[in-house]
Design a protein around this motif. Structure first.
Motif, PDB file in Angstrom:
ATOM      1  N   SER A  37     -10.107 -12.421  11.470  1.00 25.24           N
ATOM      2  CA  SER A  37      -9.477 -11.806  10.302  1.00 25.24           C
ATOM      3  C   SER A  37      -9.936 -12.479   9.010  1.00 25.24           C
ATOM      4  O   SER A  37     -10.277 -11.808   8.026  1.00 25.24           O
ATOM      5  CB  SER A  37      -7.958 -11.888  10.429  1.00 25.24           C
ATOM      6  OG  SER A  37      -7.309 -11.314   9.320  1.00 25.24           O
ATOM      7  N   ARG A  86     -10.198  -7.494   6.488  1.00 24.43           N
ATOM      8  CA  ARG A  86      -9.380  -7.963   7.616  1.00 24.43           C
ATOM      9  C   ARG A  86      -9.165  -6.825   8.618  1.00 24.43           C
ATOM     10  O   ARG A  86      -9.291  -7.014   9.827  1.00 24.43           O
ATOM     11  CB  ARG A  86      -8.029  -8.488   7.113  1.00 24.43           C
ATOM     12  CG  ARG A  86      -8.107  -9.820   6.406  1.00 24.43           C
ATOM     13  CD  ARG A  86      -6.733 -10.361   6.049  1.00 24.43           C
ATOM     14  NE  ARG A  86      -6.811 -11.579   5.276  1.00 24.43           N
ATOM     15  CZ  ARG A  86      -6.986 -12.803   5.785  1.00 24.43           C
ATOM     16  NH1 ARG A  86      -7.103 -12.951   7.097  1.00 24.43           N
ATOM     17  NH2 ARG A  86      -7.046 -13.864   5.008  1.00 24.43           N
ATOM     18  N   GLU A  90     -10.496  -6.911  12.397  1.00 23.07           N
ATOM     19  CA  GLU A  90      -9.464  -7.019  13.434  1.00 23.07           C
ATOM     20  C   GLU A  90      -9.503  -5.872  14.438  1.00 23.07           C
ATOM     21  O   GLU A  90      -9.014  -6.025  15.564  1.00 23.07           O
ATOM     22  CB  GLU A  90      -8.073  -7.049  12.774  1.00 23.07           C
ATOM     23  CG  GLU A  90      -7.759  -8.314  12.011  1.00 23.07           C
ATOM     24  CD  GLU A  90      -6.608  -8.128  11.035  1.00 23.07           C
ATOM     25  OE1 GLU A  90      -6.232  -9.105  10.372  1.00 23.07           O
ATOM     26  OE2 GLU A  90      -6.089  -6.984  10.922  1.00 23.07           O
ATOM     27  N   ALA A 243      -3.396 -12.326  10.762  1.00 25.52           N
ATOM     28  CA  ALA A 243      -3.275 -11.193  11.696  1.00 25.52           C
ATOM     29  C   ALA A 243      -1.883 -11.139  12.312  1.00 25.52           C
ATOM     30  O   ALA A 243      -1.716 -11.043  13.535  1.00 25.52           O
ATOM     31  CB  ALA A 243      -4.340 -11.283  12.776  1.00 25.52           C
TER      32      ALA A 243
END
Length: 303
Positions: A37, A86, A90, A243
């Motif tokens: 992330s 991110r 992710e 995350a």
């Protein structure tokens, strides 16, 4: 009728893109989730401003925050690129994020239990933070729901995205378009729920204000809710730290059927847009700002 194969050059490009995705996914799954992330945030914080969508994001932010100073605007642009990075980084690890109870908090889980017990709804939301997590929370709660999605232009990458979603539990897909609308109607007829994202431009949709500027918006959620007499169920997701996320099941609302279908649908669209506005203003850095949400002329004037 058999679909013609794509041109050789296009097919080769698609396959290279799919291999690149495979390699990125392989790397992402080698490292700790938070490290992945953080890398995504760093990468897009530096590369995002060099891309075309940066201008789109800047224009959108000026619409929503017309009084923002240049410094405030720059900070928002930087933060939204970090958030976008991110989310993208992710995605290949979402099954691991969902599998860890410490990473996903659900506010209003009891409402999902009611829906799973036989109270179908039309779920609506926007592209907030790592928005795919909402779909996983819905299906993990026991709710049978069709999840709408827009297929990727690259069919090989699209197949991989579907496989990734399969890993974290999303099984029932309804593509956008007429075929998808039929799938949603059939699901609602069986007493199932449906889930749609309602914060992107929909050509030919209902013109309704969004942050004071008219935006063409999909009428589907309001139309479905009115046709079947079921509630609209808003949801959102927030990033807590790295995350780690909070999924919120907001208060549902039922649209009034006055007999004037066009006016009732417009009322529903306006209520959904108001929900989107509220969520964006509450956490502005977590919206997907790089989408051209308003009419083309808006972006031509800003060029």
């Amino acid at each position: 009728m058999t679909q013609a194969p794509p041109p050789t050059r296009q097919n080769i490009q698609w396959r290279f893109e799919a291999w690149a995705y495979d390699f990125a996914q392989f790397l992402a799954r080698l490292f700790p989730i938070d490290a992945v992330s953080d890398f995504g945030a760093w990468l897009f914080r530096n590369l995002g401003p060099l891309t075309g969508p940066h201008r789109t994001a800047r224009t959108n932010l000026r619409i929503v925050f017309p009084d923002a100073t240049p410094a405030e605007l720059a900070a928002l642009l930087r933060a939204q690129w970090e958030e976008t990075g991110r989310w993208i980084a992710e995605f290949p690890t979402l099954d691991r994020i969902i599998a860890d109870p410490a990473r996903v908090e659900v506010v209003g889980a009891e409402r999902l239990s009611e829906i799973a017990a036989g109270q179908p709804v039309v779920f609506i939301s926007g592209h907030f933070s790592s928005f795919e997590i909402m779909s996983a929370v819905i299906v993990h709660s026991g709710v049978t729901s069709q999840i709408t999605y827009r297929a990727m232009n690259n069919p090989y990458v699209d197949e991989r995205f579907r496989e990734s979603r399969w890993r974290y539990g999303v099984r029932l897909f309804a593509p956008k378009g007429l075929a998808g609308a039929r799938t949603l109607l059939q699901a609602l007829g069986r007493g199932e729920s449906v889930a749609l994202m309602n914060d992107q431009k929909f050509n030919g949709g209902v013109a309704a204000p969004l942050f004071g500027v008219m935006a063409h918006t999909a009428p589907g959620p309001s139309s479905f809710a009115l046709r079947f007499g079921i509630p609209i169920q808003p949801m959102s997701v927030q990033r807590i730290h790295k995350a780690r996320f909070r999924v919120i099941v907001h208060e549902p609302f039922l649209l009034e059927d006055t007999g004037d279908s066009e006016a009732d649908i417009e009322t529903g669209v306006r209520r959904i847009n108001a929900f989107i506005e509220e969520r964006v203003l509450a956490r502005p850095t977590e919206w997907f700002w790089v989408h051209k949400r308003w009419p083309k002329e808006t972006y031509k004037r800003a060029a």
